[in-house]
Enzyme design. Structure first.
Site: not given
Ligand SMILES: Cc1cc2nc3c(=O)[nH]c(=O)nc-3n(C[C@H](O)[C@H](O)[C@H](O)COP(=O)(O)O)c2cc1C
Ligand SMILES: Cc1cc2nc3c(=O)[nH]c(=O)nc-3n(C[C@H](O)[C@H](O)[C@H](O)COP(=O)(O)OP(=O)(O)OC[C@H]3O[C@@H](n4cnc5c(N)ncnc54)[C@H](O)[C@@H]3O)c2cc1C
Ligand SMILES: Cc1cc2nc3c(=O)[nH]c(=O)nc-3n(C[C@H](O)[C@H](O)[C@H](O)COP(=O)(O)OP(=O)(O)OC[C@H]3O[C@@H](n4cnc5c(N)ncnc54)[C@H](O)[C@@H]3O)c2cc1C
Ligand SMILES: Cc1cc2nc3c(=O)[nH]c(=O)nc-3n(C[C@H](O)[C@H](O)[C@H](O)COP(=O)(O)O)c2cc1C
Ligand code: FES
Ligand code: FES
Lengths: 301, 246, 301, 246
Positions: A20, A44-45, A68, A70, A98, A127, A263
């Site tokens: 997400s 995206k959440g 991040n 965001i 999400n 989050c 991600g």
């Molecule tokens: C730019 C960005 C935005 C994210 N937004 C959300 C979100 O909206 N909701 C959520 O549950 N996780 C969010 N995450 C977390 C990711 O879903 C994931 O759990 C985390 O990045 C670890 O995985 P990765 O190392 O492959 O990125 C976000 C991560 C990134 C990098």
């Protein structure tokens, strides 16, 4: 060769989904990825109302990772259902949404509005970038229990997934609570709270001061948490955190993941999801694995 | 993409030329690409660079060494491969025939407005500033393409002493404002006051902005910029913005 | 220009020390580093009896980091005092000894034996690689309180430092407990529990299955924890976790560290400690900083 | 250190030549260096490689691409710089004049025993094995330096069909065991059974072992190896061990 896996009632044609927040609403990547080939798309959440998110700068690169903040910029529930969801429904893939609320009521409103419209709902209780965001729930086991119990009650058809935080008091205990309450699956790990400072201006690199660390840097932590959690619960785990290659994905599956989400790697290589599905196939071929399910938790130790 | 050539033009700036294969679309002026040196996961993310010059066989980027990513890119040599994502973002609109196009470039911002100069016909005025004379790049290449070229240096070592904005203030006082349209690219210290200036004089203007990026595709919301109409993504709704939006 | 900092009663000529376990007993690096130039030397964790440590393989490289499960191989208290300490005493630097016991009694025996013989004692209550190691203490706040109170009582002359774990329930709360009990300083962060799997053999990369993650990958997490802790306590923090350059060191100081320790980076570049001291000087010169103490916690936000 | 030359000798093996400056000590046969490609922090740690050939101006490493670090090293070109730490570890003892020195090399383990051959006089017997003929490297260079050269390949594509150990078993049955001393380097699958064999026949032997390393200086305890006398560090008490210790 069988790549199909089951998360609650949701059957994914392969174990690969997107994490997400890193894949927009799916559409953003269609130039690179045929969404029909993915096990699921996680978007995206979403919050009840549209959100502007945090002021920029919102991202900063760190060694083998990024932080991040965001702050959950998103189009809000209504726009999502009206504008984003119909497009996604045009693909032969599962849709995981999400959601994030400020209160239990908000979570429940979101989940009941989405129930049946999407294949699965992923509760973001962790989050790190929203003040009144889920962090509160993830750091109090009993609050978490109350929240997920109530949300559980609002959902009749979609699969319910709770996304756990690596910064929570004890991720294994929280996973157990999820299982006890009847949640179908947990996903892990969300980003790890982190920060960086510009030593010349003495200011934080992110306007929000802290953010969440993601990317390859955190993979060894995620794998350990998935392994520990897998030994403690019997519901499936959707694993994420630093997956960039098929090897990384298989590492998580051997540690106990039923499905995996990509991600940050989408930013490094926009076709990475497909490359990983292909890579998993190759691995199964070489190692003579007929069914991906036989790999889950297959660590020998 | 394969590196064809990588040439230092000053000790801090180099021109990287990559082979364009059929799979890569040609850019429009103002658009950019994410370039990623493919050695490991550190650095992790692609770096955004404006399309500088191109033809059907290759594309060039004009790059200033500022940090680790650009230092790495400067070391790539013919035969090496670099991951390229793009073209991304919005282009500069074509100048209307009724207005004199004025290009404003601060430092390495030159790369982006130069591509406009090369690719869209117009009777250009080019105002180009840098810290000092050696940092004013390729001025001999610019000269034959423009009607007027004004150079500015902070230290006065060439042209006007002062920055692009100071020069431009003088300049607009003399030119009737409705007859010009501005295309600008440069550091924040230049673009921020420029926006105000253009608004004050009610001049049409397009500014290319910079923000840190991750995906480049509008998915991560990392490159957000506050605008009149809410948060916009520099990689999608930009990098070129009409100043009316900002 | 003043680089001198104070940790309890211990005055360090500059804020740079070595992270326990990454610099041996000091001697191993003398070919590269003039120990007289370091603020302090922190040696490998010492236990009452010599320990063999875990079976190999004990280390594995991960993205921008490494995981280790050395398992506290060390020469034991007696050999340390007889053979290692006299050599170190020959240098004009502070000596910090990291200790680890299985029981409160063992910790107390170690601390009273070392009291006065070394400048500071660092209690390792958070080693993730020893079964009966400190992890137990770091995951129970009240146990931790009892332990450090008792150890505190055994020490009259040396400075007492408690090394906190990023895997503990809440590192800020534990730091507060340390302050309440009268500990002079805390050090953080120890390695983060992590693991890696060889997907071809399906076995863990380390014989101990899990290990501790260190190196640049964890720096953004460490900086965040130091910043959060600095805002909560008034005793000094010795910070560590992924420091490789002077910039990284200053980042931690701005976040709230009084001194910093270099760990994994010694493996990357054996002269890194000296390079960092030099780099800190340069930074202070450029930014017109007369006293390093004025940078501590100097983050503007 | 500066790269002077980097040459592929098969598609998986290359020879990397670095300039030796005065600050770097010359090695003894069996010693090794940690090499770190200096591009970022990924990969992070140095990789251990045996000194292969050297003179007063340069040193060479014979390297097989196995993972990311070696792949990166294979891409270094003249003029690039690589961090070098060493020489590290213990050397092979000089062969006594009363015993015939028998060198056993499995695969890339050749690098280390070859350095013994080049630097210490002796009437050598060299037993060298690999998967198949193309992986038997530099055999023409070895020939003039030894009394006898025996080649083994798993697939029988050159010399004896079978591995070095199988060949050696045959070999020792014919040679009087007390008159030889063994120097060996190769993969674990070769060194483990070799140890047993040498003990069974009571043959003097020195084996170079491999273990993952971080510091290379005896500080981190990462490279531990269980021996008769407790845990030993391969980087300090090894990599060459007398089999009596093991
Ligand atoms: C730019 C960005 C935005 C994210 N937004 C959300 C979100 O909206 N909701 C959520 O549950 N996780 C969010 N995450 C977390 C990711 O879903 C994931 O759990 C985390 O990045 C670890 O995985 P990765 O190392 O492959 O990125 C976000 C991560 C990134 C990098
Ligand atoms: C649309 C656009 C076009 C650009 N065109 C050019 C060009 O043609 N030539 C040129 O030399 N530079 C250009 N830049 C700036 C260039 O992207 C940065 O100088 C570069 O990313 C610095 O990377 P680094 O690793 O060397 O620096 P570091 O400071 O080590 O980078 C750290 C992180 O910050 C990001 N970052 C640092 N500076 C900037 C910046 N100014 N803008 C956006 N992200 C940044 C990096 O991408 C990286 O993620 C452009 C930027 C944008 C947004
Ligand atoms: C004393 C010694 C001498 C050596 N001499 C040579 C030589 O002359 N030529 C040659 O080609 N190889 C030699 N090796 C093996 C060489 O070190 C590994 O092949 C190399 O480290 C692999 O790195 P990688 O990044 O390509 O592999 P990866 O598998 O990606 O490496 C991951 C990690 O494991 C370590 N590692 C992987 N394989 C080994 C191994 N066999 N031994 C120790 N660490 C390992 C790496 O150093 C790295 O830290 C030697 C090893 C030792 C211990
Ligand atoms: C090989 C190795 C051994 C370590 N041994 C100890 C130890 O004995 N006691 C201890 O408190 N910490 C030990 N640590 C943790 C470090 O002291 C330090 O807290 C951690 O590595 C984070 O810093 P770094 O990222 O700079 O390495 C060890 C770390 C490594 C890498
Ligand atoms: S960089 Fe991801 S939305 Fe712009
Ligand atoms: S590699 Fe550190 S002790 Fe041998």
């Amino acid at each position: 060769m069988n790549l199909e896996v089951k998360i609650g009632n949701m059957i994914m044609k392969n174990p690969v989904t997107t994490a997400s927040g890193t894949f927009g609403y799916g559409r953003e990547y269609t130039e690179f990825v045929d969404l029909n080939l993915l096990g699921a798309v996680t978007v995206k959440g979403i919050s009840l109302e549209p959100r502007e998110g945090n002021p920029p700068p919102r991202i900063y690169e760190t060694p083998c990772g990024m932080i991040n903040s965001i702050g959950l910029q998103n189009v809000g529930l209504k726009n999502f259902i009206d504008e984003k969801l119909p497009y996604l429904k045009g693909f032969d893939t599962r849709i995981i949404v999400n959601i994030l609320g400020n209160t239990i009521d908000e979570y429940c409103e979101l989940s009941s509005a989405l129930d049946g419209k999407v294949d699965a709902i992923e509760l973001n209780v962790s989050c790190p970038n929203v003040k009144k965001g889920g962090v509160f729930f993830s750091s109090h086991n009993e609050m978490l229990r109350t929240l997920i119990k109530e949300v559980r009650a609002t959902i009749k058809r979609s699969t319910l997934i709770v996304k756990l935080s690596p910064a929570s008091a004890d991720i294994v205990i929280q996973a157990r609570i999820c299982e006890e309450v009847g949640i179908e699956a947990v996903s892990m790990i969300n980003t790890i709270p982190a920060m960086a400072i510009d030593i010349h201006t003495r200011r934080p690199r992110l306007s929000n001061i802290t953010g969440g660390l993601s990317g390859p840097a955190i993979r060894p932590i995620g794998v350990r948490m998935v392994w520990e959690t897998h030994r403690a619960i019997n519901i499936p785990i959707i694993a994420m955190g630093g997956i960039v290659t098929a090897e990384d994905a298989i590492e998580y599956i051997l540690a106990g993941a039923t499905a995996i989400a990509i991600g940050t790697a989408n930013f490094v290589n926009p076709t990475v999801t497909l490359d990983i599905i292909e890579g998993i196939r190759k691995y199964m071929l070489i190692h003579d694995v007929d069914d991906i399910n036989s790999l889950i938790g297959g660590l020998i130790c | 993409m394969e590196v064809i050539d990588n040439r230092e033009i000053t000790d801090r700036v180099f021109i990287l030329r990559l082979r364009l294969t059929e799979s890569v679309l040609k850019p429009e002026p103002g658009q950019f690409y994410l370039l990623r040196p493919d050695t490991g996961y550190d650095p992790l993310l692609g770096r955004p660079f404006s399309a500088f010059r191109w033809n059907s066989d290759w594309i060039e980027f004009l790059i200033r060494k500022t940090g680790r990513g650009t230092a790495l890119l400067s070391k790539f040599r013919p035969g090496d491969h670099i991951r390229l994502l793009g073209p991304l973002g919005r282009t500069f609109p074509s100048p209307s025939p009724h207005k004199t196009p004025v290009l404003l470039a601060g430092g390495i911002g030159m790369a982006s407005v130069y591509s406009l100069l090369l690719n869209r016909k117009g009777d250009y005025i080019f105002i180009y500033g840098a810290k000092s004379a050696p940092e004013l790049l390729l001025t001999e290449d610019i000269k034959p393409l423009v009607r007027e070229l004004y150079l500015c240096t902070d230290d006065g070592s060439m042209g006007f002493q002062g920055n692009v904005i100071e020069f431009f203030k003088k300049f607009v006082k003399e030119a009737p404002s409705h007859s010009i349209v501005v295309y600008a690219c440069g550091p924040r210290e230049m673009t921020e006051p420029l926006m105000k200036l253009l608004r004050t004089y009610n001049i049409e203007g397009y500014i290319s902005l910079e923000e840190r990026m991750a995906c480049g595709l509008g998915a991560c919301m990392g490159c957000a910029k506050h605008t009149k109409r809410g948060m916009k993504r520099v990689c999608m709704e930009g990098p070129v913005f009409n100043i009316e939006e900002l």
